[in-house]
Each structure stands twice: as structure tokens, then as C-alpha cells.
Design a protein around this motif. Structure first.
Motif, PDB file in Angstrom:
ATOM      1  N   ALA A   4       0.830  -1.205   0.000  1.00  0.00           N
ATOM      2  CA  ALA A   4       0.000   0.000   0.000  1.00  0.00           C
ATOM      3  C   ALA A   4       0.865   1.256   0.000  1.00  0.00           C
ATOM      4  CB  ALA A   4      -0.939   0.008   1.213  1.00  0.00           C
TER       5      ALA A   4
ATOM      6  N   LEU B  99       2.423   1.720  -3.465  1.00  0.00           N
ATOM      7  CA  LEU B  99       1.376   2.260  -4.347  1.00  0.00           C
ATOM      8  C   LEU B  99       1.125   3.737  -4.076  1.00  0.00           C
ATOM      9  CD1 LEU B  99      -0.671   1.466  -6.508  1.00  0.00           C
ATOM     10  CD2 LEU B  99       0.423  -0.522  -5.556  1.00  0.00           C
TER      11      LEU B  99
ATOM     12  N   GLU C  53      -4.978  -6.382   4.606  1.00  0.00           N
ATOM     13  CA  GLU C  53      -5.619  -6.112   3.319  1.00  0.00           C
ATOM     14  C   GLU C  53      -6.197  -7.420   2.776  1.00  0.00           C
ATOM     15  OE1 GLU C  53      -6.001  -3.154   2.189  1.00  0.00           O
ATOM     16  OE2 GLU C  53      -4.293  -1.921   2.810  1.00  0.00           O
ATOM     17  N   HIS C  54      -7.457  -7.419   2.489  1.00  0.00           N
ATOM     18  CA  HIS C  54      -8.106  -8.587   1.884  1.00  0.00           C
ATOM     19  C   HIS C  54      -7.449  -8.888   0.532  1.00  0.00           C
ATOM     20  CE1 HIS C  54     -11.153 -11.004  -0.127  1.00  0.00           C
ATOM     21  NE2 HIS C  54     -11.709 -11.221   1.053  1.00  0.00           N
TER      22      HIS C  54
ATOM     23  N   TYR D  82      -8.594  -9.328  -2.309  1.00  0.00           N
ATOM     24  CA  TYR D  82      -9.084  -8.561  -3.463  1.00  0.00           C
ATOM     25  C   TYR D  82      -8.429  -7.185  -3.515  1.00  0.00           C
ATOM     26  CZ  TYR D  82     -12.400  -5.237  -1.260  1.00  0.00           C
ATOM     27  OH  TYR D  82     -12.966  -4.214  -0.554  1.00  0.00           O
ATOM     28  N   ARG D  83      -8.083  -6.647  -2.356  1.00  0.00           N
ATOM     29  CA  ARG D  83      -7.393  -5.352  -2.347  1.00  0.00           C
ATOM     30  C   ARG D  83      -5.933  -5.527  -2.747  1.00  0.00           C
ATOM     31  NH1 ARG D  83     -10.438  -1.401   1.353  1.00  0.00           N
ATOM     32  NH2 ARG D  83      -8.486  -0.258   1.301  1.00  0.00           N
TER      33      ARG D  83
ATOM     34  N   GLU E 268      -4.927  -7.790  -4.814  1.00  0.00           N
ATOM     35  CA  GLU E 268      -5.004  -7.961  -6.269  1.00  0.00           C
ATOM     36  C   GLU E 268      -5.193  -6.618  -6.969  1.00  0.00           C
ATOM     37  OE1 GLU E 268      -7.170 -11.295  -8.213  1.00  0.00           O
ATOM     38  OE2 GLU E 268      -8.399  -9.697  -9.077  1.00  0.00           O
ATOM     39  N   ARG E 269      -6.084  -5.782  -6.423  1.00  0.00           N
ATOM     40  CA  ARG E 269      -6.335  -4.477  -7.045  1.00  0.00           C
ATOM     41  C   ARG E 269      -5.051  -3.650  -7.085  1.00  0.00           C
ATOM     42  NH1 ARG E 269     -11.177  -1.576  -4.267  1.00  0.00           N
ATOM     43  NH2 ARG E 269      -9.592  -0.647  -2.948  1.00  0.00           N
TER      44      ARG E 269
ATOM     45  N   LEU F  84      -2.637  -5.226  -9.629  1.00  0.00           N
ATOM     46  CA  LEU F  84      -3.074  -4.943 -11.004  1.00  0.00           C
ATOM     47  C   LEU F  84      -2.798  -3.485 -11.372  1.00  0.00           C
ATOM     48  CD1 LEU F  84      -6.395  -6.994 -11.363  1.00  0.00           C
ATOM     49  CD2 LEU F  84      -4.122  -7.520 -12.283  1.00  0.00           C
ATOM     50  N   GLN F  85      -2.883  -2.578 -10.397  1.00  0.00           N
ATOM     51  CA  GLN F  85      -2.533  -1.187 -10.699  1.00  0.00           C
ATOM     52  C   GLN F  85      -1.058  -1.090 -11.094  1.00  0.00           C
ATOM     53  OE1 GLN F  85      -3.411   1.692  -7.642  1.00  0.00           O
ATOM     54  NE2 GLN F  85      -2.914   3.439  -8.976  1.00  0.00           N
TER      55      GLN F  85
ATOM     56  N   HIS G  63      -0.900  -2.574 -14.567  1.00  0.00           N
ATOM     57  CA  HIS G  63      -1.461  -1.688 -15.592  1.00  0.00           C
ATOM     58  C   HIS G  63      -0.602  -0.444 -15.800  1.00  0.00           C
ATOM     59  CE1 HIS G  63      -5.663  -3.582 -14.757  1.00  0.00           C
ATOM     60  NE2 HIS G  63      -5.062  -4.190 -15.745  1.00  0.00           N
ATOM     61  N   ALA G  64       0.099  -0.032 -14.763  1.00  0.00           N
ATOM     62  CA  ALA G  64       0.984   1.129 -14.896  1.00  0.00           C
ATOM     63  C   ALA G  64       2.300   0.752 -15.569  1.00  0.00           C
ATOM     64  CB  ALA G  64       1.247   1.746 -13.513  1.00  0.00           C
TER      65      ALA G  64
ATOM     66  N   LYS H  10      -5.081 -17.619  -5.272  1.00  0.00           N
ATOM     67  CA  LYS H  10      -5.718 -17.298  -6.549  1.00  0.00           C
ATOM     68  C   LYS H  10      -5.182 -15.970  -7.106  1.00  0.00           C
ATOM     69  CE  LYS H  10      -9.173 -20.447  -7.177  1.00  0.00           C
ATOM     70  NZ  LYS H  10      -9.156 -21.261  -5.970  1.00  0.00           N
TER      71      LYS H  10
ATOM     72  N   GLU I 290      -3.420 -15.539 -10.625  1.00  0.00           N
ATOM     73  CA  GLU I 290      -3.939 -14.547 -11.578  1.00  0.00           C
ATOM     74  C   GLU I 290      -2.810 -13.629 -12.046  1.00  0.00           C
ATOM     75  OE1 GLU I 290      -7.125 -14.477 -12.626  1.00  0.00           O
ATOM     76  OE2 GLU I 290      -6.652 -12.806 -13.975  1.00  0.00           O
TER      77      GLU I 290
ATOM     78  N   TYR J 231     -16.032  -5.813  -6.196  1.00  0.00           N
ATOM     79  CA  TYR J 231     -14.724  -5.731  -6.841  1.00  0.00           C
ATOM     80  C   TYR J 231     -14.770  -6.625  -8.066  1.00  0.00           C
ATOM     81  CZ  TYR J 231      -9.914  -6.884  -8.004  1.00  0.00           C
ATOM     82  OH  TYR J 231      -8.744  -7.092  -8.699  1.00  0.00           O
TER      83      TYR J 231
ATOM     84  N   THR K  46     -11.557  -3.926 -12.156  1.00  0.00           N
ATOM     85  CA  THR K  46     -10.120  -3.728 -12.340  1.00  0.00           C
ATOM     86  C   THR K  46      -9.511  -4.857 -13.170  1.00  0.00           C
ATOM     87  OG1 THR K  46     -10.076  -2.645 -10.182  1.00  0.00           O
ATOM     88  CG2 THR K  46      -7.945  -3.335 -11.094  1.00  0.00           C
TER      89      THR K  46
ATOM     90  N   SER L  20      -7.022   4.047  -7.861  1.00  0.00           N
ATOM     91  CA  SER L  20      -6.539   2.793  -8.458  1.00  0.00           C
ATOM     92  C   SER L  20      -6.239   2.941  -9.944  1.00  0.00           C
ATOM     93  CB  SER L  20      -7.552   1.665  -8.238  1.00  0.00           C
ATOM     94  OG  SER L  20      -8.635   1.778  -9.144  1.00  0.00           O
TER      95      SER L  20
ATOM     96  N   GLY M  67      -1.706   6.485 -12.861  1.00  0.00           N
ATOM     97  CA  GLY M  67      -0.556   5.829 -13.479  1.00  0.00           C
ATOM     98  C   GLY M  67      -0.913   4.813 -14.549  1.00  0.00           C
ATOM     99  N   THR M  68      -2.208   4.521 -14.703  1.00  0.00           N
ATOM    100  CA  THR M  68      -2.626   3.524 -15.692  1.00  0.00           C
ATOM    101  C   THR M  68      -3.161   4.214 -16.953  1.00  0.00           C
ATOM    102  OG1 THR M  68      -4.989   3.327 -15.169  1.00  0.00           O
ATOM    103  CG2 THR M  68      -3.442   2.169 -13.704  1.00  0.00           C
TER     104      THR M  68
ATOM    105  N   TRP N 238      -5.999   4.300 -18.077  1.00  0.00           N
ATOM    106  CA  TRP N 238      -7.401   4.724 -17.976  1.00  0.00           C
ATOM    107  C   TRP N 238      -7.576   5.950 -17.100  1.00  0.00           C
ATOM    108  CZ3 TRP N 238      -5.650  -0.310 -17.301  1.00  0.00           C
ATOM    109  CH2 TRP N 238      -5.794  -1.112 -18.440  1.00  0.00           C
TER     110      TRP N 238
END
Lengths: 326, 326
Positions: free
Chosen positions: A204, A207, A230-231, A233-234, A236-237, A240-241, A244-245, A275, A279, B75, B78, B208, B211-212, B214
Motif C-alpha cells: 500500500a 502504491l 488487506e483482503h 481482493y485489495r 489484487e487491485r 493490477l494497478q 497496468h501502470a 488465486k 492470476e 470488486y 479492475t 486505483s 498511473g494507468t 485509464w
């Protein structure tokens, strides 16, 4: 042994017993411990207001200590990123002071890479590293490598790594990889990264620098990441940021440490951290190793943020090697 | 009234009763409701795997509906940002389909601005907007404007705003400002933003995208933000990242909606969301208004993401005006 300067750049120390235990433990290990005058300051949720914490960082840089050790993480450094005395810290590092910390401290470590090319150490803090109770630390997270040793008190691997850093004999660290990591490497083991700058820390906090002037823009590096509370899914988010960056694809290797203190719910229906890792691997050609003993767990190795490292995978063992520094 | 297409692009619908209530309520309001075949799909924590949810978005775009309404947030978007059919969605928008949603949907709304210059509506979802129980929604957050009306069922202001959007008579929205906002304006009231693109949504989801590919890079805009389940220190950290990235200073106005479902602890010692807002104002010349009735609360206005707006402050009233669209 070493002159250790203890200061509080982030959250207020609320667990004073842990702080005292940590300072006492450092002294018992033979270190000369100097406690910053505002180490126990408290203002709102912080260890003093912004000026107080900036002054503490300045005193740590001016202390001439061998090690400048944060009392704890928390939150607070984001507020003072513009005023942190990066040059004074870099000069202190040149003179031999090793800044050690993690969690909130991640942003200072990356900002120092960016602003001064300076090396700091990802490692323990006083309270939850050296201040572990003698009854053993029950705060272990989920599924981590980070088990406290059975003897109580600070984790022995952490203590050994700290000693190695203090004595200048630290040359690398290693851990046993999960079988899934070996399978995912598809035979691309051996030297998986060569002279690649090591960087990262708390996911975090890493990021939180993206898009800002303190983002280090590392290419061809070894990026290590951990997080707490952090769960998946967070996690992963956030991953992925970074993907994607374009950040992940520019690295030689991604190394995941311990992700702890989250709860899956029945609604996750099989979604899990494993997972998330699968991913990520499906979307990224850069290899991803897991299980690094680093994070919000007792068994924490020390890692030189900003130094070039070689990473070797031999059988089930991963080795991160930075060679002899001093 | 309107043809409403209901689909699930993010999390799986677990509260099927709320979903049924929401669909029934929309029908009772006179709308023709078409439920996407995978609206109730479930895979891990998602409303179907990535391909399933992409296909659902595609069907929503092809539906010819007046309104394409998400079943819920959660979620999941993303993961499919690269594959979302932005052009098909933009063509649907040109033909008159209004995409409505919030929370996780924020990333699609901003990506559509960036990739297609298309306008979508920040507004309710089926489950927690139209599906509110007749006994009144007890899920109200902290300190928000968003109180459910005493009558039970969906919030009346939300319903009125939805009707206005459907009929094309929506021209703006307004709310009463806290006294602290008026003081912070230092007399700079009146027209505080003129023909400024409205953008934003869920703070974590906005962040989120930084930097991407989108990220919409809006300059001179009105940025509105809300979030749920984030402690004020995390809200501050996210706002400071936007500040440090230069995003906030490039806007004409920042508008904060409802920040709900967090808990302060004794260790916060007076640190609070109000302190975060004051801190932000101390660091930013751009005016910051609060209290926008939007977020994870029942009383939610509908806002056209991507449209230029005028913002007026008259006495204690704030007005966001986009004029007659159709």
C-alpha cells in the motif's frame, strides 16, 4: 556493538511496554541505545506533530549512529514527504548510518532511492521487532512463514540478520520456496535476476507514491512486497494497478513476502491469496516468487533497499545476494 | 417509463432478496426491467468469471435500454479494464443509454471519459439503492447527510433524481453546506466553478487508476469523492497522493461526498475526518466543499460524470448545475 538511535517518524508509540522491552533487548544485545527526545511524543494519532517528527528524523540523521531504527510504523510519513531531509539522511548513510524500518517507513526508503540514490534497510522496528514479549509473539498472521521461535522474545532469524547488518557481514538471505513457485518458473531457475536493484516494501505504501515526485521509477529491478490487514481482493487491485501502470513488466523479478491479518468470508467462495498470485502470474511474464520472510511477522529478514542484488533459485531454495558491503 | 437493463459487472449478488426487491421496485415505478442472463452468476467472489462479466457489459451496451443499471458494486472491474468494450458503450451512450452506477463502477466511468469522452451517471445500484427494505435502511454511515427517509424503502431523494435523469429533466443538484465550508471559502462564494468537467466517484477506485492508461487526466474539473470502510488516515493518505501527484491543484473545485462505515479508536486521540479536511484545505488553494449527498448511503443524488458543470455557492447552499441535456 553498535550505536542505535531510536526515533518515531510515524505513529505514536501506544504500547510503551513493548517499546521498553525493545530498548532493553537492544541494550542486552550489547548495543548503545540512544532514544530520541520525541520518541514517545503523541499528537493526534502521530508521534508528535509534523514538525516534531521531521525534527526527530533530522536528529536521527545527525546522530552519527550506526543504526537509525524506527520505534514503529503506523501512518504519518506521507504528510511530510516534501520536508524530509533527504540530503542529510543521504550524508548520514554515506558516513555509515544504516536506516532500518518497514511499513509506513517504505515511502522514505523509496524516496531516498529516488532523491539521493541512497540505500536503507527494510527490517524490524523497536516495538514489534525487538519488543516481542518473552512469552512468544501470538500476533502471527495467516499462512505466513513468519512463526515466532518457540523460545519467546524477538525472532532469532531477525536478530541474526540484524547482527549481520550491524557487523557489515550481511551478504544475502534465503528461504524455501513453495512447490507452486517452482512449477511456475517452468524450468527458468538458476540465476533469475542479476545485479538488479532491490526495492519495494509495504504494498500500500509503494502504491501511495505512484504518480508522485517520490516514485523511484526502477527498471530491471527486484520488487518485493508485503502487506497487513488487506483482503486478497485489495492486494489484487493494488498488484493490477502496478501491472497496468507498466511497473511489473519493467522488473526482472517480483518477490512476495508475507500478507497477513486478513479474513476471507464465505462470500469469497474459494477466492484467496493463492488465486491472486496465480492470476498475477497468468498476466505477467516476469517471474513471481513467494514466501519471502518479510512483512508484519516476527521472522523478518533485513533487505538492502536500493542495492543491486542477484537472485538464485536452486532446487526449492531462493537466495537474494548483495555481496559484502563493508 | 424507461427500459432498464440490470447487469452485474463486479461482485456476485449475494443478497438475492435485495436484488428482487430492487427489480420489483423498479417495475412498480413503471419501468420495464430486463435482467441480464448472468446478473445472478457467481464465480469466486465475482458475478461470473471475467469473460462472463465482460459479456454482460456487452449485452448491456447492446440492449438499447434507456438505463443500464449495475446490480451492485464490490470488486471485479479492475481485472477487465483492458477488455471492456468502451466503443460499444460509447455508441450506446450516443444512442441514449445512460449507464448508472458507483463504487467499483467508478473505474469504468473514468475509463469511458478517457477512452471515449462519454458521459455516465454516478448513482444507485439495484441492490442497495432500489432494494432497500421497507423497514428503512439501517446501514447509514457516520456523520453523513445520507439518512434514509422515515418511510422505509428506497430513499425518496434518490428516486426523484433517478426520475429526473430518466425523463431527461435533470439539470443539477444541490445540498446544504456545513458552516465550516463557508468559513473556509473566505468569501470566495458565488460561481466557484464554471463549465468544469465533473468527474470522480469512489476515492479508492479513482486512485486505483492513477498511473494507468485509464486515468482521465482532467484539468480544471470538479472532482467529487466518497468512500466506505476507510479510516480517515487512509482517506488522508489517498487525498495526499492526489495532492502530491498534482491532481488536486489542477482542479477548479474538490467536492467531498459521504465517507462512511469506519471506526475511530482511542488511539486516534482527536484525529478525525474533519481534521483530514482541515489538513487538506491547509495544503491546497483550490476550494474544498463537503457534504455532497453521494456515497455508500441511501440519499444519493445522480451526477453526470464527464459533463461540464457550474458550481454555485449561495449562502449555505451549494448547487451543481449541468443544464438541460435532452
Amino acid at each position: 556493538m553498535a550505536h542505535v538511535y531510536v526515533y518515531s517518524p510515524s505513529g505514536a508509540v501506544r504500547d510503551r511496554a513493548a517499546f521498553k522491552r525493545g530498548v532493553a533487548r537492544l541494550k542486552a544485545l550489547g548495543h548503545e541505545v540512544e532514544v530520541d527526545p520525541s520518541a514517545l511524543a503523541s499528537w493526534q494519532r502521530f508521534a508528535g506533530d509534523d514538525d516534531t517528527r521531521l525534527a526527530a528524523i533530522g536528529r536521527a540523521a545527525a546522530s552519527g549512529a550506526d543504526v537509525a531504527l524506527i520505534s514503529r510504523g503506523g501512518y504519518g510519513l506521507t504528510r511530510i514527504l516534501e520536508q524530509i531531509p533527504y540530503k542529510a539522511m543521504a550524508r548520514a548513510i554515506e558516513r555509515g548510518t544504516r536506516f532500518v524500518g518497514f511499513s509506513d517507513f517504505t515511502v522514505v526508503q523509496l524516496a531516498l532511492m529516488k532523491k539521493a540514490g541512497a540505500v536503507t534497510w527494510a527490517g524490524p522496528a523497536v516495538c514489534e521487532g525487538f519488543g516481542a514479549t518473552d512469552a512468544g509473539d501470538a500476533a502471527e498472521g495467516h499462512g505466513g512463514l513468519g512463526s515466532a521461535n518457540g523460545q519467546g522474545g524477538p525472532d532469532e532469524i531477525m536478530l541474526a540478520c540484524f547482527d549481520d547488518m550491524v557487523s557489515g557481514s550481511s551478504e544475502g538471505t534465503g528461504w524455501r520456496l513453495p512447490a507452486a513457485d517452482i512449477a511456475a518458473l517452468n524450468g527458468k531457475d538458476g540465476l533469475v535476476a542479476r545485479q538488479a536493484p532491490l526495492w519495494g516494501g509495504n504494498l500500500a505504501m509503494v502504491l501511495s507514491l505512484l504518480g508522485t515526485p517520490w516514485w523511484p521509477e526502477v527498471k530491471g529491478g527486484v520488487l518485493f512486497l508485503e502487506d497487513v490487514g488487506e483482503h486478497p481482493y485489495r492486494i489484487e487491485r493494488m498488484l493490477l494497478q502496478l501491472l497496468h501502470a507498466g511497473v511489473l513488466a519493467r522488473q526482472k523479478l517480483i518477490v512476495l513476502g508475507q500478507f497477513t491479518e486478513y479474513s476471507l468470508s464465505v462470500h469469497d467462495k474459494g477466492y484467496s491469496l493463492a488465486k491472486v498470485v496465480a492470476e498475477l502470474r497468468s498476466r505477467l511474464k516476469v517471474p513471481v516468487l513467494t514466501g519471502l520472510p518479510f512483512g508484519h511477522v516476527p521472522t523478518k529478514v533485513l533487505l538492502p533497499v536500493g542495492l543491486p542484488v542477484d537472485v538464485l533459485v536452486e532446487g526449492r531454495e531462493a537466495l537474494v545476494l548483495w555481496g559484502h558491503q563493508h
